[in-house]
Each structure stands twice: as C-alpha cells, then as structure tokens.
Enzyme design. Structure first.
Site, PDB file in Angstrom:
ATOM      1  N   SER A   1       0.852  -1.627   0.013  1.00 54.35           N
ATOM      2  CA  SER A   1      -0.177  -0.314  -0.051  1.00 54.35           C
ATOM      3  C   SER A   1       0.693   0.987  -0.317  1.00 54.35           C
ATOM      4  O   SER A   1       1.615   1.320  -0.786  1.00 54.35           O
ATOM      5  CB  SER A   1      -1.013  -0.274   1.043  1.00 54.35           C
ATOM      6  OG  SER A   1      -1.511   0.989   0.847  1.00 54.35           O
TER       7      SER A   1
ATOM      8  N   ASP B   1     -10.432  -3.493  -5.551  1.00 50.21           N
ATOM      9  CA  ASP B   1      -9.855  -2.684  -4.281  1.00 50.21           C
ATOM     10  C   ASP B   1     -10.326  -1.379  -3.943  1.00 50.21           C
ATOM     11  O   ASP B   1     -10.072  -0.491  -5.223  1.00 50.21           O
ATOM     12  CB  ASP B   1      -8.227  -2.792  -4.053  1.00 50.21           C
ATOM     13  CG  ASP B   1      -6.928  -1.745  -3.353  1.00 50.21           C
ATOM     14  OD1 ASP B   1      -8.387  -1.584  -2.601  1.00 50.21           O
ATOM     15  OD2 ASP B   1      -6.244  -1.404  -2.683  1.00 50.21           O
TER      16      ASP B   1
ATOM     17  N   HIS C   1      -8.829  -5.016  -1.097  1.00 50.93           N
ATOM     18  CA  HIS C   1      -7.164  -3.986  -0.627  1.00 50.93           C
ATOM     19  C   HIS C   1      -6.958  -4.818   0.244  1.00 50.93           C
ATOM     20  O   HIS C   1      -5.503  -5.230   0.271  1.00 50.93           O
ATOM     21  CB  HIS C   1      -7.757  -2.759   0.106  1.00 50.93           C
ATOM     22  CG  HIS C   1      -6.431  -2.590   0.605  1.00 50.93           C
ATOM     23  ND1 HIS C   1      -5.591  -1.403  -0.808  1.00 50.93           N
ATOM     24  CD2 HIS C   1      -5.494  -1.355   1.161  1.00 50.93           C
ATOM     25  CE1 HIS C   1      -4.500  -0.697  -0.166  1.00 50.93           C
ATOM     26  NE2 HIS C   1      -4.536  -0.827   1.022  1.00 50.93           N
TER      27      HIS C   1
END
Length: 989
Positions: free
Chosen positions: A833, A919, A957
C-alpha cells in the site's frame, strides 16, 4: 490514517489484524487509520480478533472508493492489445494465477501507450466549458483544500472552492500543467471494460508462465504453503475476556476458514439471578468466580490442543457460539466482519459484514439470548446459523432468518449501541465513500423512514467516527482531518457501567442533543475519554502560535484534564504525577497515544526510546483510600518494563471498567504473542504477573532464533534510523565466522505515523529457515520515535516526505556496504500500500541495490491520483501528502512519484506487483500502469528482472478474507522471492 499501534493493540491473538476495543476502535485518537497494516503485524482478516472490535483495516479517506462509471476521455481509449482468454473459461477461480491449457505468452503483454493522453494539474479557471467537457473534468470537483472555518457551526460553510484562492489557500498552478498519462485507459471505475479485464487476465497469464515451474503441483509454492499452515495453530482460541455476566473469546477450527465468536457464562453470587433468568438448559457451575474488590479470577483453562477431541471440547463450561463467520461466508467469495458488539443487556448482537471487499457493510442485529437460540451449547466446531442466534426482522432469503439491517444504504463498518437494547448508532457514507453522518436507529422501525440523523460533516477533508466512553456513559462523535479534530458527545445517563440511572430532571438519550467538547482549532488534534465527571484529553495543543497564526503543535501529545462540560478548552490543564511533575509534556522524549480509564486507575499507551510503552496511573487521596480513588489525584505513576531489548506491547480487551487488573498483549521478534495479567495496584511486582495464554506456534523452537535492535545513521549525518533484525542463530554465526554474505529481506512502511513493530510473525519462519535474515527498517514517516518521526520539519510528511525513501535506501546500503551482511543480488525488499510507494520510490532511486522487490497493492501513481478529487477520498489526503494542484507541492511530489521517475535503460530488480480488482483504496490500475511504465522504460537491453503483475479478480485491498487463501497468496509471493533470488532449493529444514 493511523494504525492501532499508535493507540495500543487491543488484540487477543497476534495472528489477527490489529484491532481496537470499544472506545478506541472508532475514535482512534482522531487520526486516520492506515492504508494497510504492515505484513509483520498482519494476517488474514479471518483470523482471530476480539469481540467488540472494528478492524482498523479500516477506512482510509483517499483509498476507500466505490465503483462507479467515469466519463473522462482517457477512459474511453480502446486498448488494441491482444488479450488472453478469461481464467474462468479454463476452470480457474477468479483470483487464482494459474498456468492455463492455452499457449502461454513468451513475452509480457504490451500495453498500448496513448502519448496524447494527459491530466491537468492546477487551476481550471482559464478553461472553457467545452475544454472541461473534452477532458472529462467535472468543474464542481474541488482542486485544493478550502479555507479552514474554525468557528463555524455549520460544516457547509467550510466546503472548498474549486478554482478560486482564498486567503487561507495556496496558489494553484496557473496556467495548469499537463501531466502525461499514457496508460490512463486502464482506469475503468465500474470494472466492466472488456478490454481492461482482458489485459489484466493477460498479465495474470504471463505471471503464471513466469511462475509455472514453482507453482506446479508439489513445487515450491506448495511446500511454502504447507509450511505456513504447519506454523499455524489451526484449532485455537483467544484469551477469554470478561464483560458482565459473560466471558467472551473467539475460536478457530482446523479446516475452517473463518473465526467463531463464543461466550461462556460467569457464575457467582453476584450474577446468579441473571444466570437463572436465562433459563439455561446447558448451565453447570463454573469456577470463573470474580472477586468483589475489582479483581477477576481468570479461569485456568485445561483445554489441550494436542488431543484428538480438541475441536469438540469447549474452552469454558457452557460455551455458546453466538456468531459463526463460516456460516456467514458460506457460498461467498469474500466475507469480512467489522463491528461485532453485544447490546447493554447482552441479549442482542449488532454486527456489520462486507461480502464484496469494497468495504460497504450491511448492518445486522441478532438475538443471542437463550430464547433466540443464541444460548445453545457449542463445541462441535460445525455450528450452523440456527445454533448461533437468530437475526431479527428479515425478509431476505440469502441471510439467516429475521435479519434486521440498514437496507439500501452505504454504511460504514462501525456500529455502537445506545443506553439500552433499542437504540443503535451508525455511520452513513457520502458519494466519496467518506463517513460523514451519524444516524440513530430504533430496533423494529423502518430505517429509511424513521432513522434520525444527529450529526453531519460536509467538509471533504474531515472524517466522522463514533464510540462509547470506557464507562459507557457517553457517546462520542469524533470529526477529524489529518491535522484538526473536534469531538462531540451525547449523555447516555440512563445506563452507566456503575449501574447508575439518569438523575431527575436530566434529558433522555433521544431528547438530548450533541454538545461539543472543544470547537475545532486549526492544527489542534485531541481525543477525549471520561472518568468521574472529568474529561481526560490527549492532545497536541500548545500555548504557542505558529507563524501562520494557528496552533503550533507540541511534538507529541500531552495528557490534560478538565471538568466534563461543553466548550471546555479554556479549562484544560496538564495532569501531574505524585511528585507534581507533568506526566506527558508533549516533548520529543515521551509520546502519548491514548488513555483508557478505569474506576480507580487509568492506563496510558505510547512510546519512549522507540519502543511501545504502557504506564499505569493509580488515583486516590493522600492516603490512597478507596473513597478517594474517584479523584484525579495521581498517587502512583509507573511504567511497565519488560526484559527484552525490543518488543511490542499493547492493551488486550479490557471491558470491565471497575477492574483493578489489566490484560496486556506482548510479543517480540522471537517471542510469540502472550496475554499477560497485571495487578494495577502493584504494577512493579514482576513476579505477580501471570501469563494467561501464549500463542502456540507448532514446530517453533525459540532457542534457534536471535534478534538485534540497532540504528543506522542517515545521509544527513544526524538522524539515527532504528533497524530490527531477526534470524536463525546458526546462519548469523556462520556469516560472522566466514564473512560470507547471506540473503536478506528488507521490509518497510513509513507513512501516516504508522509503526512497524518488532513483533512476532510465524509467516516469516519459512524465509528464516532457508537462511534469510529478515530486517525491519523503522523509517521516518512512521511513528516509531514519536510524532516528530512523522511530522514536519524533520519527519516525512508534506515537503519532507522523501526522508522516508532516503532512510530506506540508507538502511539497504548499510546492510551491503557497512554491515556487509548481504549483497545487492541477495537483497530483496517489500512494502504494501503506502509501503508500496516506499518500495517504488526507493527502487527508482537505487535500482541496482536490490535483487527482488515486492510491491503489494502499491500507491505508485501519487500525483495523478492526488490531482483528481473525483477519485473518492482524495480531498482528505491533501493534508497528508500535499495537493499537487498547488505550486507549493507539485514539483516536490513529482520528484518522488514512482510512476514518473522510472529510470530508462537501467537494470531493475525482478518485481512482483499485486492488486485487487475491487480495491477501494489503491485502485487496481496503479500497479497495472506501473508495470507498463517499468517495462517501457527498461527496454529489452537493460538486463532487468521480470516485471510480474498479479491482480486478484475477486478481492479488495486486503486480499483474501479466507485465512487459508491468504496463506496461499503469501506462499505465491514467497515463491517468487526465493525463486528470483536463486535459493528456491536452498536451506529447507
């Protein structure tokens, strides 16, 4: 966006995602949770988490989005690249990367470049309506943060202007700058573009071809997966935590993908009548007798995981399953619960659940009383919905009968009970997927017609969250941006933890209105708790003003208090210890994250010396009498210490406000997670500490492993970067004796003030067993050394963000050149991320320094994303990264944006980029575009390693919610890593 590690971990089992308990789960220090938790502190979302918790997996602002159709012209560019057939046509699941029966591509997919495509950064004032329409730009979308409205009663007045600059705004780029976006066609907001989907499948097929020799049956991936599962105690439980009449805990069962929420009754003289009232057919006497002095005799659990009947044996007598997530997930590709919290009477359960990975939740209420079938005995490990309580008021055949839920709304994952079993509070999301409204729902009424909105925040840079105070007297509504916060409260005096009722003349819960603890002041962050008529306030407020005329924040948070009243800011005073010294001054030496009060104590969680710390405050009069404990006079202030040099420690689930005992969670790089019981009246007595439970890691022998904590001097010559190493002792001994280099895996994050802790992770063991050294770089941008490690001017935020990447590269160079532990060909790196941004920027800075790089759901398209506030949650991120539409930030952000700094013709490491099609935080097109840019700029002659893209076509995600599927995905990453390092067949013990 901060992680729970900023506020202390309230977890029962370290194989879980970090979570926060009742109060801290939603207020979260008025700061935002992170994009994703560091892998070292995370595991599959389905793993064990405490009840009454909200995953801080958790809503971010910029990276939480909903799928919608986009009108911009770039999205309409047609891709002409030949695409592979869909995996589903070959019998594969939507998320698997497999070798198909079709001819595998010998070369990676060649993504079409549209060199005429661009994005505009800056002011749009000079553009005509037809210009805006031609570029697919919505002129109503803001281009920068609006003016701060400190004294406004209405959030509408603080909305931002699109193209004009107020006195509080910075200059927009004028004329606007064109930013090349040659792969902009990859963006398909509704995920329906056939061309885009075919391209992603072609990428998956190419990755499958590259990995075919290690993913074949019985190959390296299977071996790694087996080792990961072997290191998991599949049938297990979390430490039971008492709340009133019940012990609460969770269980997992071998072969079951998700956790099971359980409880068992507490039986003693104080609650015997309540127990009898349950008309319990299963009840027998237990030995779980709570003391009458605030202590609780925690049960001695004789359950043995090694016995054949372990899965069928209750952890505590009269165990009942009240929510089985396996039943919820049955027939679904994805299932993740958010809040799971019982009502004040403990007869009803409210929970939220996400079935798609887009983090839009359903809100359900379930009857878990004996009459609602929630009191049935358990122990089989095969519970069905009929044995786990009935959901109430349901007409939907796809969920358990009698489901009561907030229907047709985009609901946040947080829910809080009111003062009784009739009232719930929840959050609604705006079009940008931002929690912005608080609603009250009465059980049995129509949510669309009868629910009442009690709070709304229209400023896009602010997020709203809700929670109860620890004594359960107040509902707190927190409204905060990254730099400013405001807390409102509602008195729930009809029921308190001490059993008190509303006094005569007071308003009821439904008639009272929210009141503000302290109005928002720019750059003032604060969190509120309540104890005995006073607010306990954690804040960065100072008495100094900066050059801009706003608050000059303290380096770290102070601990202050005042009378519990509205508009209390004029009464805030520092809290002092028994020696009249301020306990938390806000200086750089001691960092405060949050405080949890109890009847006679308070527990402060923070950091000192780069290590998580816990302090116990005991209240009382001069002689420490019981009746004086209700004051805020501190008679003892103690820091808890532990024998290991570096470790992770935080709060476990502590629900009993009247307790004098505290449950902590503790682990280190080589010590599996322990639940430790502390006597808050005698916190210095180390011998009195009791380990309630230690996580069993099958096959793990602590004596074989070693760890170190050291520092590396940054390139500025003054900053010392903390570094943690963990390894097998024999590997390090051989290196020391021979001087031979060894493979090293370097992990980092470095954003949002989130900490990468020196904690235990069984998923590292397959790498360590193969002779790798695992290194954690605690780079700036995290909060390891306090908030100054994160904030300007010397941290890594806004115009000093590049410190994050420089620190990471400096640690990598130290490992190779100074420590001489490894070589570039043996050095791999990983981040996820915002940590993917770290890896992308670091590899661009020093591509020859690394042999392999793994970028999980990476935020690599920084500037184009932050320009476009039509992407949900972008506006809130301007206070984290800066706004590239402004002159102040554009060039600086462009200088580190991974997408725009890939070196041409230079050898890059082998790279694996992963993403999830659904996501909502880091859109799938970011890793897809980055893969295309890497290949284009490297060319065929650079000698670079392969660039592999793996998109999970059914996840969001956080990858798989199924714990076994998560390990399968992790084994793929590790197989790529080991194979590219050339040690796939290396040490394997």
């Amino acid at each position: 966006m901060r992680t729970a590690s900023l506020f202390g971990r309230s977890i029962c089992c370290h194989c879980c995602w970090t979570t926060l308990s009742t109060r801290t789960s939603t207020i979260a220090l008025n700061l935002r949770p992170i994009l994703i938790l560091p892998r070292s502190a995370s595991a599959p979302p389905a793993a064990i988490v405490p009840r009454k918790s909200v995953h801080v997996l958790h809503q971010t602002r910029r990276f939480k989005t909903r799928r919608r159709r986009r009108s911009d012209a770039a999205a309409r560019i047609i891709m002409t690249t030949a695409a592979a057939a869909a995996n589903s046509e070959n019998g594969a699941s939507a998320c698997d990367v497999i070798s198909t029966t079709n001819p595998l591509p010998a070369m990676p997919p060649v993504a079409r470049r549209c060199d005429s495509s661009f994005i505009l950064a800056g002011s749009l004032a000079s553009l005509t309506e037809s210009d805006l329409s031609a570029h697919g730009i919505d002129p109503t979308v803001p281009r920068q943060p609006g003016p701060e409205n400190d004294d406004s009663e209405s959030s509408e007045e603080s909305s931002s202007s699109n193209n004009s600059n107020s006195s509080n705004s910075l200059l927009l780029l004028d004329p606007p700058r064109r930013l090349p976006n040659p792969y902009g066609w990859m963006r398909s907001d509704d995920r329906s573009s056939r061309e885009v989907l075919d391209h992603l499948r072609a990428e998956n097929d190419y990755t499958a071809a590259i990995m075919g020799h290690v993913t074949k049956s019985g190959g390296l991936r299977d071996k790694l997966y087996d080792e990961l599962v072997d290191g998991l105690q599949e049938t297990d439980y979390t430490t039971p935590s008492r709340d009133g009449r019940w012990w609460y805990y969770r269980r997992t069962y071998e072969g079951k993908s998700y956790g099971v929420h359980c409880r068992a009754p507490v039986v003693d003289a104080d609650v015997a009548d309540d127990a009898d009232a349950d008309d319990d057919a299963c009840a027998t006497a237990t030995t779980n007798t709570p003391g009458r002095d605030g202590t609780t005799v925690h049960p001695i659990i004789a359950w043995d995981h090694t016995t054949d009947g372990a899965a069928k044996t209750p952890i505590l007598p009269d165990e009942r399953i009240y929510l089985d997530e396996n039943a919820l997930a049955d027939g679904r590709d994805y299932c993740a619960t958010g809040s799971v919290v019982e009502s004040p009477s403990q007869d009803l359960l409210a929970y939220t659940v996400d079935f798609s990975g887009d983090e839009i939740y359903e809100l359900r209420v379930r009857d878990i009383s004996a009459g609602g079938s929630g009191g049935s005995c358990s122990g089989s490990g095969t519970a069905s919905p009929s044995g786990t309580g009935n959901d109430i008021d349901d007409d939907d055949k796809e969920v358990p009968s009698n489901d009561h839920r907030i229907e047709g709304l985009e609901v946040d994952g947080t829910v809080v009970w009111g003062s009784d079993d009739t009232t719930l509070y929840y959050l609604r999301l705006d079009a940008q997927h931002r929690p912005y409204q608080v609603w009250r729902h009465v059980i049995g009424t129509d949510p669309k017609e009868d629910d009442v909105m009690i709070f709304e925040e229209l400023d896009d840079t602010y997020w709203v969250s809700i929670a109860k105070s620890s004594d359960r007297r107040y509902l707190f509504v927190d409204c905060s941006s990254a730099e400013t916060s405001e807390v409102h409260y509602l008195d729930l005096t009809s029921r308190t933890m001490d059993g008190g009722a509303a006094t005569e003349g007071t308003c009821t819960e439904t008639s009272c209105e929210l009141q503000c603890v302290a109005k928002r002041r720019k750059r003032v962050l604060y969190e509120v708790e309540h104890r005995n008529g006073r607010w306990l306030i954690s804040t960065n407020y100072s008495n100094e003003m900066g050059e801009d005329g706003n608050n000059k924040p303290t380096a770290n948070f102070r601990l202050m208090s005042c009378e519990a009243r509205p508009d209390s800011e004029d009464g805030w005073v520092d809290m002092k210890d028994e020696n009249e010294e301020i306990m938390f001054t806000g200086d750089e030496e001691r960092a405060l994250d949050h405080v949890q009060p109890f009847r006679r104590h308070a527990v402060a969680v923070g950091r000192e010396g780069g290590i998580p710390r816990v302090w116990i405050l005991r209240f009382g009069g001069a002689e420490g009498k019981e009746e004086d404990a209700q004051t805020l006079d501190v008679v003892n202030f103690t820091r808890l210490d532990f024998p290991e040099e570096a470790y992770d420690v935080g709060l476990g689930p502590n629900y009993e406000y009247t307790s004098t005992e505290l449950v902590l969670s503790y682990d280190s790089l080589i010590t599996p997670l322990e639940s430790i019981l502390i006597d808050m009246d005698d916190p210095d007595n180390v011998d009195a500490r009791r380990v309630l439970k230690q996580k069993n890691v099958p096959g793990y022998d602590k004596s074989l492993y070693g760890c170190e904590r050291t520092t590396v001097t940054a390139r500025d010559g003054s900053t010392e970067i903390p570094v943690s190493l963990v390894y097998r002792k024999d590997v390090m001994e051989k290196h020391t004796a021979s001087g031979r280099t060894v493979p090293v895996h370097l992990y980092g994050y470095g954003s949002y003030g989130s900490n990468v802790e020196a904690d235990f992770s069984s998923t590292r063991l397959p790498l360590l067993k193969r002779g790798m050294v695992y290194v954690l770089a605690h780079v700036r941008g995290g909060g390891e050394m306090g908030r100054q490690w994160y904030e300007e001017p010397n941290g890594a935020k806004f115009l000093c963000k590049k410190n994050t990447f420089n620190d990471f590269v400096d640690v990598a160079r130290w490992l190779v050149e100074d420590r001489k532990l490894t070589s570039p060909a043996q050095l791999s790196c990983e981040g996820r991320s915002a940590g993917g941004l770290l890896i992308g920027a670091s590899v661009n800075q020093a591509p020859r320094l690394f042999g392999v790089a793994i970028l999980g759901v990476p935020f690599v398209d920084v500037v184009p994303t932050m320009i476009d506030a039509s992407i949900p949650l972008t506006a809130g991120e301007w206070e984290e990264w800066g706004c590239p539409n402004e002159e102040k930030y554009f060039e600086y952000m462009m200088s580190y944006c991974p997408m725009h700094n890939v070196q041409e013709g230079v050898k890059y490491p082998a790279m694996l980029l992963t993403g999830g099609l659904h996501d909502p935080r880091v859109q799938y097109w970011e890793p897809a575009k980055f893969a295309a840019v890497l290949r284009h700029n490297q060319g065929k002659e650079s000698g670079s390693g392969p660039v592999c893209l793996k998109i999970d076509m059914s996840a969001g995600h956080f990858s798989a919610s199924d714990r076994y599927k998560y390990l399968k995905e992790l084994s793929f990453d590790y197989a790529f890593l080991l194979d590219q390092l050339g040690i796939a067949n290396g040490r394997d013990k």
